[in-house]
Design an enzyme around this catalytic site. Structure first.
Site, short mmCIF file in Angstrom:
data_model
loop_
_atom_site.label_atom_id
_atom_site.label_comp_id
_atom_site.label_asym_id
_atom_site.label_seq_id
_atom_site.Cartn_x
_atom_site.Cartn_y
_atom_site.Cartn_z
N ALA A 169 0.24 -15.27 -3.70
CA ALA A 169 -0.92 -16.11 -3.41
C ALA A 169 -0.86 -17.41 -4.21
O ALA A 169 -0.09 -17.54 -5.17
CB ALA A 169 -2.20 -15.34 -3.74
N GLU A 228 2.72 -8.38 0.28
CA GLU A 228 1.72 -7.85 1.19
C GLU A 228 1.92 -8.39 2.60
O GLU A 228 1.74 -7.66 3.59
CB GLU A 228 0.33 -8.18 0.66
CG GLU A 228 -0.02 -7.38 -0.60
CD GLU A 228 -1.25 -7.87 -1.32
OE1 GLU A 228 -2.13 -7.04 -1.62
OE2 GLU A 228 -1.33 -9.09 -1.60
N GLY A 267 1.02 -11.50 -2.83
CA GLY A 267 0.64 -11.69 -1.44
C GLY A 267 1.84 -11.82 -0.52
O GLY A 267 1.76 -11.47 0.66
N GLU A 320 0.06 -8.86 -9.88
CA GLU A 320 -1.29 -9.37 -10.12
C GLU A 320 -1.87 -8.91 -11.46
O GLU A 320 -2.66 -9.63 -12.08
CB GLU A 320 -2.22 -8.95 -8.98
CG GLU A 320 -1.93 -9.60 -7.64
CD GLU A 320 -0.90 -8.86 -6.81
OE1 GLU A 320 -0.76 -9.19 -5.62
OE2 GLU A 320 -0.23 -7.93 -7.35
#
Length: 260
Positions: A68, A114, A111, A134
């Site tokens: 992210a 993911e 992310g 994270e």
């Protein structure tokens, strides 16, 4: 006024295969809300294009995605993750009904990992690494890893990845079922395109129905998943491609699938 470069690069390597590549190299393909929106727009267009039978999702030549956009999250806080447009974009990727083959070089972190898990078949270069780091910045995965990773690799490895933030190798990812195969570094996109071409040569409706049935195994009890499978094959038997496929088999010739 200079027009910003697109955050998603789109190519059409063949008639029935679409290649969609993350295109923020200076930011290590960080998944900003704007990038996710462009990705969702590209997949929405692909879902409406009957000539597209399979999508290859790629990063750059040396990495897939570092995760992210941390600067965006630092600026906007939880609102960056809880953004309705971002959530809607993720749902478009999650709900894409055509097969997606993911090509992974280098790192697929946070992310980015993911996102890769939303693909149907993942091909990784030998030096690829996968992580949910994270925890290192005081948060936890928020785009599905705690659920999808556990359903794929089980509790213990998921806990190790989520609680330590440490990456695993391509070989470990293969053994755990996160990826389908490993290829030499630099060849993931070419191999993913070859797999996509194989899929694109099959009956498009059967491929979509098969994807739906397999995904049901992750989301429903066994009895319900079997019902989804039965309904899918019943649907397949109503298509022109089913009749063409079986006729071609009997006549010992290649099938000519039209998607009907």
């Amino acid at each position: 006024m200079q027009i910003p470069a697109p955050l998603i690069a789109i190519a059409r390597p063949s008639e029935h295969v679409l290649q969609v590549s993350l295109n923020r190299p200076a930011q290590r393909n960080a998944l900003s809300n704007a990038l996710l929106q462009e990705l969702a727009d590209a997949l929405t267009a692909a879902s409406l294009d009957d000539t597209v039978r399979c999508v290859v999702l790629a990063g750059g030549p040396s990495l897939f995605s570092a995760g992210a956009d941390i600067k965006e999250m630092q600026r906007d806080g939880f609102a960056a993750i809880d953004n309705p447009a971002r959530i809607a974009a993720w749902r478009v990727v999650e709900g894409f009904r055509k097969p997606i083959v993911v090509a992974i070089e280098g790192i697929a972190y946070g992310g980015g990992h993911e996102l890769a898990m939303l693909g149907d078949i993942a091909i990784a270069g030998a030096s690829a690494r996968f992580a949910q780091p994270e925890i290192n910045i005081g948060i936890l995965p928020g785009d599905g890893a705690t659920q999808r990773l556990a359903r794929t690799v089980g509790k213990s490895l998921t806990m190790r990845m989520v609680l330590t933030g440490e990456p695993i190798s391509a070989e470990a990812a293969l053994q755990a079922g996160l990826i389908a195969e490993i290829c030499p570094d630099g060849e993931a996109v070419a191999r993913a395109l070859a797999v996509a071409e194989t899929i694109a040569a099959k009956a498009p409706m059967a491929a979509r129905l098969a994807k739906e049935a397999v995904l049901a195994a992750y989301e429903t009890p066994l009895a319900m998943g079997l019902a989804v499978e039965r309904g899918a094959i019943r649907h397949a038997f109503t298509t022109e491609d089913q009749r063409e496929g079986m006729r071609a088999f009997v006549e010992k010739r290649p099938a000519r699938f039209t998607g009907r």
